[in-house]
Design an enzyme around this catalytic site. Sequence first.
Site, PDB file in Angstrom:
ATOM      1  N   SER A   1       0.604  -4.327  10.644  1.00 42.15           N
ATOM      2  CA  SER A   1      -0.170  -4.352  11.908  1.00 42.15           C
ATOM      3  C   SER A   1      -1.643  -4.600  11.610  1.00 42.15           C
ATOM      4  O   SER A   1      -2.471  -3.708  11.772  1.00 42.15           O
ATOM      5  CB  SER A   1       0.041  -3.051  12.685  1.00 42.15           C
ATOM      6  OG  SER A   1      -0.082  -1.905  11.889  1.00 42.15           O
TER       7      SER A   1
ATOM      8  N   SER B   1       0.816  -1.219   0.000  1.00 43.13           N
ATOM      9  CA  SER B   1       0.000   0.000   0.000  1.00 43.13           C
ATOM     10  C   SER B   1       0.848   1.267   0.000  1.00 43.13           C
ATOM     11  O   SER B   1       0.326   2.369  -0.227  1.00 43.13           O
ATOM     12  CB  SER B   1      -0.940   0.004   1.206  1.00 43.13           C
ATOM     13  OG  SER B   1      -0.211  -0.053   2.421  1.00 43.13           O
TER      14      SER B   1
ATOM     15  N   THR C   1       7.234   3.605   1.759  1.00 42.01           N
ATOM     16  CA  THR C   1       7.456   4.760   0.890  1.00 42.01           C
ATOM     17  C   THR C   1       7.028   6.048   1.585  1.00 42.01           C
ATOM     18  O   THR C   1       7.749   7.055   1.568  1.00 42.01           O
ATOM     19  CB  THR C   1       6.672   4.590  -0.426  1.00 42.01           C
ATOM     20  OG1 THR C   1       7.131   3.412  -1.094  1.00 42.01           O
ATOM     21  CG2 THR C   1       6.876   5.789  -1.337  1.00 42.01           C
TER      22      THR C   1
END
Length: 292
Positions: A195, A125, A129
């Site tokens: 997570s 996702s 970055t």
Amino acid sequence: MFAPAPPPPSPLPPTSNLGFRRDVVFPDRWGWRSSRSCTRLEPARLRSLAPGIDGVAPGDEPRAAAESAKQFRDSPVPGAPHNVLSTVGKSTNILWHECPVGKIERQKLLGQRGCVVWITGLSGSGKSTLACALSRELHYRGYLTYVLDGDNIRHGLNRDLSFKEQDRAENIRRIGEVAKLFSDAGVICIASLISPYRKERDACRAIMPDSTFIEVFLDIPLEICEARDPKGLYKLARAGKIKGFTGIDDPYEPPLNPEIVIQQQKGGNCPTPKAMAKEVASYLDNNGFLKA
């Protein structure tokens, strides 16, 4: 005869790593406090102001040491009783020791407020970055950050943990505790990891004081993440070579009330790393984290 050369001017107080002027210290009830003065104090002046530190007048050492110990012993310790041994988890006979230089002093030194920016989302996702882009953006603005990347942590601290459910929970717990320490140091800590379970993320939020846990949800659809597949993990999961992969045969529980949600733009385009970083940096600025 030549007149002696005039003494060199007194140097300014040293600066910190970030270029901020360090204040000269004076004693207070803890033994220290920061002064607003930028003048250099001579040794004799320091001796008169700061008994109990280097330069104490001869004969005053025992009295200064006793006063310093009494001040520290009698000072309030947030959340911990005085001189009482505790049992925490499997640790017995432990005692909380408070340091006279606390979070407020460290934040004033850095000119920022410590916090944890917790970036969560599916694999691919853009979490790492965004973490690096945000760290670079804040670094250019003169703020101190540290990135806790999920994969990087598994190279060292958490290399003894697998990807089974129990170990994944312990992985998050450890990273949450480390992030809390960075925040307490006054650093803007950027945690970047999948997570996947809401319970573990909420547990990390619960140990952070004063709303300093900032959850950033990268709400990027599974099909986009799988099309990116930067590590080739989705391909392996679809082939059955990886079991319990988040988004394929293991669930991802999105946050219910994150501070920031980043989604794909109209037309299906995803925001650039720089745009995402500026959005998070603006939140930090608007909520007072970029000033002491």
